[in-house]
Write a protein that holds these residues in place. Structure first.
Motif, short mmCIF file in Angstrom:
data_model
loop_
_atom_site.label_atom_id
_atom_site.label_comp_id
_atom_site.label_asym_id
_atom_site.label_seq_id
_atom_site.Cartn_x
_atom_site.Cartn_y
_atom_site.Cartn_z
N MET A 96 0.81 -1.21 0.00
CA MET A 96 0.00 0.00 0.00
C MET A 96 0.85 1.27 0.00
O MET A 96 0.44 2.30 -0.53
CB MET A 96 -0.95 -0.01 1.20
N SER A 97 2.04 1.19 0.57
CA SER A 97 2.87 2.40 0.71
C SER A 97 3.89 2.58 -0.41
O SER A 97 4.51 3.64 -0.51
CB SER A 97 3.60 2.38 2.06
N ALA A 115 -2.69 4.08 7.22
CA ALA A 115 -3.58 3.81 8.35
C ALA A 115 -5.03 4.18 8.01
O ALA A 115 -5.96 3.45 8.36
CB ALA A 115 -3.10 4.58 9.58
N LYS A 116 -5.20 5.33 7.33
CA LYS A 116 -6.55 5.76 6.95
C LYS A 116 -7.19 4.78 5.98
O LYS A 116 -8.35 4.38 6.15
CB LYS A 116 -6.49 7.15 6.33
N ALA A 117 -6.44 4.35 4.97
CA ALA A 117 -6.98 3.40 3.99
C ALA A 117 -7.27 2.06 4.63
O ALA A 117 -8.28 1.42 4.34
CB ALA A 117 -6.00 3.23 2.83
N ALA A 118 -6.39 1.61 5.51
CA ALA A 118 -6.60 0.33 6.20
C ALA A 118 -7.84 0.38 7.07
O ALA A 118 -8.59 -0.60 7.16
CB ALA A 118 -5.37 -0.01 7.04
N ASP A 119 -8.08 1.52 7.70
CA ASP A 119 -9.28 1.68 8.51
C ASP A 119 -10.54 1.64 7.66
O ASP A 119 -11.53 0.98 8.00
CB ASP A 119 -9.20 3.01 9.28
N ILE A 120 -10.52 2.33 6.52
CA ILE A 120 -11.67 2.36 5.63
C ILE A 120 -12.01 0.96 5.12
O ILE A 120 -13.19 0.57 5.04
CB ILE A 120 -11.40 3.29 4.43
N ALA A 143 -5.57 -4.12 -3.03
CA ALA A 143 -5.41 -3.42 -4.31
C ALA A 143 -6.14 -2.08 -4.28
O ALA A 143 -5.64 -1.08 -4.80
CB ALA A 143 -5.93 -4.30 -5.45
N MET A 144 -7.34 -2.07 -3.68
CA MET A 144 -8.08 -0.81 -3.57
C MET A 144 -7.39 0.14 -2.59
O MET A 144 -7.34 1.35 -2.82
CB MET A 144 -9.52 -1.08 -3.14
N GLY A 145 -6.84 -0.42 -1.50
CA GLY A 145 -6.12 0.41 -0.54
C GLY A 145 -4.91 1.07 -1.16
O GLY A 145 -4.63 2.24 -0.89
N ARG A 146 -4.20 0.35 -2.02
CA ARG A 146 -3.04 0.91 -2.70
C ARG A 146 -3.44 2.09 -3.58
O ARG A 146 -2.69 3.05 -3.75
CB ARG A 146 -2.37 -0.18 -3.53
N ALA A 147 -4.66 2.00 -4.15
CA ALA A 147 -5.16 3.12 -4.97
C ALA A 147 -5.60 4.29 -4.09
O ALA A 147 -5.33 5.45 -4.40
CB ALA A 147 -6.32 2.64 -5.84
N ILE A 148 -6.26 3.98 -2.98
CA ILE A 148 -6.80 5.04 -2.10
C ILE A 148 -5.69 5.90 -1.52
O ILE A 148 -5.83 7.13 -1.44
CB ILE A 148 -7.64 4.40 -0.97
N VAL A 149 -4.59 5.30 -1.10
CA VAL A 149 -3.53 6.08 -0.43
C VAL A 149 -2.95 7.16 -1.34
O VAL A 149 -2.42 8.16 -0.85
CB VAL A 149 -2.39 5.17 0.08
N ARG A 150 -3.08 6.97 -2.64
CA ARG A 150 -2.53 7.96 -3.57
C ARG A 150 -3.41 9.20 -3.67
O ARG A 150 -2.98 10.22 -4.21
CB ARG A 150 -2.35 7.32 -4.95
N ASP A 151 -4.65 9.11 -3.18
CA ASP A 151 -5.59 10.23 -3.23
C ASP A 151 -5.67 10.83 -4.63
O ASP A 151 -5.41 12.03 -4.84
CB ASP A 151 -5.18 11.30 -2.21
#
Length: 357
Positions: A96-97, A115-120, A143-151
């Protein structure tokens, strides 16, 4: 967030013309689903938006900026792929990072975003696991978390649920829709599954052979298909299409079928006298009767608990009726299938276009 504009876009692979003058406007924060059969060009179009395929002609703009010549990593988009595309030697946290590390974000910012993406996504218990230790649904969340962290300005989803089993597909469908409602990021989602399209989309784009057949919200496409392709593709079970001839009598009209059977023309439909037509009626709008309607023989009865699907034969053609109540019919019984003329459709037999007034 950003609007996406696709204007007169074309794509050739050698002499093969795969995208043919596509125009789509996707509003800021909208969830747009590209749907169609395999080979219709939807994934190619998504890859063109992502910058993974060159644009042969036309323009694609993201947030008002034309990106035809912009490299993929500079388009501020994030893609969720069908096969997850996770690094097997990295933990969930590192997967994710990784993109943030390449972008030289600070450690504190990376920690906060992960942390925010993992919580979501409910991934906190799995951050130190490797992809091989996760289920298919958990890998898709990573895979979705990896996308979310990029905002990003835009999320792209390329058939992300096709590798999951039926029950998990339903669960993940809900989670992706809830995620979009929470983040309100412009999203473009590719699928061949019209159920996914109907349940998830703000806007559906129906494609066939590189051409957009119809664009609209799910219920508009369901209630007002512009042609037989859209009518048959949207809705499950699929719409019945019965060949006949339109007959205009004074201010009224009927549709005649083989065997001397006729029905009132669908309300609002307009056809010329003697015109070859297709009478379209969805299974759920085809009432079961004893005598009225189309005389049909039941071939197969499929009770599902919530409803019953009846596969019937009329003039040698198979028709489907969906009864919301339980019925006592058996294969071999003769029944009447009585369409609701206010919910039925009429199409020109030659062109397939809708004959709605």
């Amino acid at each position: 967030m950003a609007a996406v504009t696709i204007a007169a876009v074309e794509k050739w692979f050698g002499s093969t013309h795969v995208i043919r003058g596509v125009d789509i406007d996707i509003a800021n924060g909208e969830f747009c689903v590209l749907v169609g059969p395999s080979g219709c060009g939807k994934s190619t179009l998504l890859r063109m938006i992502a910058g993974l395929e060159e644009i042969s002609a036309g323009e694609i703009a993201i947030g008002g900026t034309v990106v035809n010549r912009v490299r993929p990593k500079e388009r501020d988009i994030a893609t969720v792929f069908q096969n997850y595309a996770l690094y097997p030697h990295m933990t969930v946290r590192d997967n994710m990072s990784f993109a943030l590390m390449l972008a030289k974000q600070s450690k504190s910012e990376i920690t906060k975003r992960v942390a925010k993406a993992a919580d979501i996504l409910g991934l906190e218990p799995y951050l130190d696991r490797y992809p091989r230790q996760l289920s298919g649904g958990q890998r898709q969340r990573v895979a979705m978390g990896r996308a979310i962290v990029r905002d990003p300005q835009v999320f792209l989803f390329d058939e992300p649920l096709s590798n999951l089993d039926a029950k998990l597909r339903v669960q993940m469908r809900t989670e992706i829709k809830e995620l979009h409602q929470r983040l309100a990021t412009t999203s473009i989602y590719v699928t061949h599954d019209q159920i996914e399209a109907m349940t998830m989309a703000d806007k559906i784009v129906v494609m066939r052979d590189g051409v957009v057949e119809q664009i609209g919200d799910p219920l508009s496409l369901y209630d007002h298909p512009v042609n037989t392709f859209v009518a048959g593709f949207i809705g499950s079970p699929t719409m019945n299409m019965i060949p006949g001839l339109a007959r205009v009598k004074g201010n009224g009209a009927i549709v005649e079928f083989a065997g001397g059977v006729s029905l009132p023309a669908p309300i609002g439909a307009r056809a010329a006298d003697g015109q070859a037509v297709l009478y379209g009626v969805r299974p759920e709008h085809c009432r079961l009767t004893d005598r009225t309607g189309l005389p049909a023989d039941i071939v197969v009865v499929e009770p599902t608990g919530a409803d019953t699907q009846l596969y019937c034969r009329f003039n040698g053609q198979e028709l489907t009726s969906l009864a919301r109540d339980r019925v006592s019919c058996r294969p071999g019984d003769r029944v009447g299938l009585d369409p609701d003329p206010s919910r039925a459709h009429l199409f020109d037999a030659a062109s397939g276009r809708s004959l709605a007034a």
